[in-house]
Design an enzyme around this catalytic site. Structure first.
Site, PDB file in Angstrom:
ATOM      1  N   ALA A  57       0.800  -1.221   0.000  1.00 29.71           N
ATOM      2  CA  ALA A  57       0.000   0.000   0.000  1.00 29.71           C
ATOM      3  C   ALA A  57       0.840   1.281   0.000  1.00 29.71           C
ATOM      4  CB  ALA A  57      -0.933  -0.024   1.201  1.00 29.71           C
ATOM      5  N   ASP A 242      -4.538  -2.496   3.333  1.00 27.97           N
ATOM      6  CA  ASP A 242      -4.634  -1.758   2.071  1.00 27.97           C
ATOM      7  C   ASP A 242      -5.703  -0.677   2.132  1.00 27.97           C
ATOM      8  OD1 ASP A 242      -3.411  -4.533   1.349  1.00 27.97           O
ATOM      9  OD2 ASP A 242      -2.800  -3.083  -0.171  1.00 27.97           O
ATOM     10  N   ASN A 252      -6.982  -6.383   3.584  1.00 25.59           N
ATOM     11  CA  ASN A 252      -5.549  -6.681   3.415  1.00 25.59           C
ATOM     12  C   ASN A 252      -5.461  -7.918   2.526  1.00 25.59           C
ATOM     13  OD1 ASN A 252      -2.756  -6.068   4.054  1.00 25.59           O
ATOM     14  ND2 ASN A 252      -2.738  -7.994   5.180  1.00 25.59           N
TER      15      ASN A 252
END
Ligand code: MRU
Length: 370
Positions: A57, A242, A252
Site C-alpha cells: 500500500a 490496504d 488486506n
C-alpha cells in the site's frame, strides 16, 4: 532499508536530461536477483503499479505520487494542454490498483498542491510534493515501529501475512517494523512468515527482508497458521492493510481474514499496522471496500528458480481449469485487537478512528525535501 551495505527505498525519482525518471526495486525478481528498474514515463510507472513490479500500500502510494509528478514534468507547457495531460495521468494511475487507499490519497494530495498554479510552477511543486509524500512514508514507518514496540517482548513469536515491510512502505514498513526495531534493540524475536499464495509475497519478499535484517523466521504454508496457533507457538499476529474503513473493518491481502478468525479462536492478539493514509473515512464499512480481482493465471502459474539457477514460470494446475483470484479480503473490526498507527495504537472502532482524525489533521505530511 539496507541492502548489501547500501541504503535504499522501494521507489525514488531522479532527473535525467530534464526528464523525471522513476526508479524502483524490481520486486518480482526477488529473492533471486536484486535489480533496479527505470520507469522513464508516467505510463511505465502506472504499468509497474498494475503489474506489481512494485507492491504494498505505502509503496503504491509513493509510486503513484512520483508517477503524477512525472506526468506534470512531461506535460505540455501551455495551460490547456498541461491540465488535459495531467488529468489523463491521474485517471490512468488511479485505476491501477483499486483496493489500496494510499494510491488515491497520494494522487489527491498532489492535485490539491498544484491546483491553482501555472504549469511551470505546478511542475516544480508536484515534484516537491511527491518527494515529501515519499519521505512521509519513511517517517510514519519509523513511528509505527516505535508505537508497536511495546507489543514485542523478549522471546515474542509473531506471525505476519504477505509483505508489509521495507518493500511495501518505502523503508521501515508497517507490520514487521516493530519487530525490526525490537531486533535492533537486542530483543529475541521470531517471525512466522505466511508464504501468501498466489504471488508469494511472504516467501519471496518478507523472508528476503528478514534475511537482510538477520531476523530469525520460518516460512510456513498459508494453511499452517492454525496448526502453530493451536500448539501455542504464536504469541501475536500483525499484518498491514490496504484500506481501513471508517468503522475499523480492514482490507488486506487475501487470507488475512482467516488468520484473524484463527487468532480469535486461539486467544492470540491480532493487530493491524498502517499509517492514517490507509484509513478511508468516506468508506463506512468493509462491505464497501472495492476488492481487486486479478488474473487467474496468477493461480495457475508460479515462478521460481530451477536447479540450474534459471528463473522459470511453470503451470501447476490442469490446462483449461477455472480459477478465481481475489487479491484482498476484509477482516471485520471485531477480530482486530488494535490498529498500530503513526499516532499510537487505537481500538478498531469508529469512535476511536473519528477521535484520531478530529484531534489532528492527519495524515501529517512533513516537508523534509523539495
Ligand atoms: O498485492 P500487494 O502485494 O500490493 O498486497 C500487499 C498487501 O496486502 C500488504 O499487506 C499491504 O499492502 C500492507 S503494506 C504496508
Amino acid at each position: 532499508m539496507r541492502v548489501f551495505g547500501k541504503d535504499y527505498r522501494a521507489v525514488w525519482m531522479i532527473e535525467r536530461h530534464g526528464r523525471a525518471v522513476v526508479r524502483v526495486i524490481n520486486q518480482p525478481l526477488l529473492p533471486h536477483k536484486f535489480a533496479i528498474k527505470d520507469l522513464p514515463t508516467y505510463r511505465d510507472t502506472a504499468e509497474a503499479i498494475r503489474d506489481m513490479t512494485i507492491r504494498g500500500a505505502g509503496t503504491i502510494g509513493a509510486t503513484a505520487a512520483f508517477g503524477l509528478a512525472q506526468a506534470c514534468v512531461e506535460a505540455p507547457d501551455d495551460g490547456r494542454g498541461f491540465w488535459a495531460y495531467v488529468r489523463r495521468a491521474y485517471d490512468t494511475l488511479n485505476k491501477t490498483r483499486p483496493t489500496a487507499n494510499d494510491l488515491k490519497h497520494s494522487l489527491d494530495k498532489i492535485m490539491a498542491r498544484i491546483r491553482d498554479l501555472p504549469p511551470a510552477q505546478a511542475k516544480r511543486a508536484a515534484v516537491a510534493e511527491a518527494r515529501a509524500i515519499s519521505d512521509w512514508y519513511v517517517h510514519v514507518g519509523e513511528r509505527i515501529a516505535r508505537n508497536g514496540l511495546r507489543l514485542i517482548k523478549n522471546g515474542t513469536r509473531m506471525l505476519t501475512h504477505c509483505n508489509a515491510g521495507w518493500l511495501a512502505l518505502q523503508d521501515w514498513g508497517s507490520a514487521p517494523a516493530p519487530v525490526y526495531l525490537a531486533h535492533r534493540k537486542g530483543r529475541r524475536v521470531f517471525v512466522w512468515v505466511d508464504e501468501t499464495r498466489p504471488r508469494c509475497q511472504g516467501a519471496q519478499l518478507t523472508s528476503w527482508e528478514m534475511m537482510q535484517e538477520g531476523v530469525p523466521h520460518a516460512i510456513i504454508p498459508d494453511n499452517a497458521a492454525g496448526f502453530f496457533m493451536q500448539r501455542g507457538e504464536v504469541d501475536l499476529v500483525i499484518t498491514g492493510a490496504d484500506r481501513i474503513a471508517a468503522n475499523g473493518d480492514t482490507a488486506n491481502k487475501i487470507g488475512t481474514y482467516e488468520k484473524a478468525v484463527l487468532a480469535r479462536e486461539n486467544g492470540v492478539p491480532f493487530y493491524i499496522a498502517a499509517p492514517t493514509s490507509t484509513i478511508d473515512l468516506n468508506c463506512p464499512s468493509g462491505d464497501r471496500i472495492p476488492i481487486e480481482e486479478r488474473s487467474a493465471d496468477e493461480v495457475h502459474f508460479i515462478t521460481g528458480r530451477d536447479e540450474t539457477g534459471r528463473l522459470r514460470r511453470v503451470r501447476i494446475s490442469p490446462e483449461h481449469a477455472r480459477a478465481r483470484n481475489p487479491a484482498f479480503d476484509v477482516t471485520p473490526a471485531r477480530y482486530i485487537t488494535g490498529i498500530i498507527t503513526e499516532h499510537g495504537i487505537i481500538p478498531a472502532r469508529a469512535s476511536a478512528i473519528r477521535r484520531l482524525f478530529a484531534s489532528r489533521r492527519p495524515p501529517l505530511v512533513t516537508r523534509r525535501s523539495a
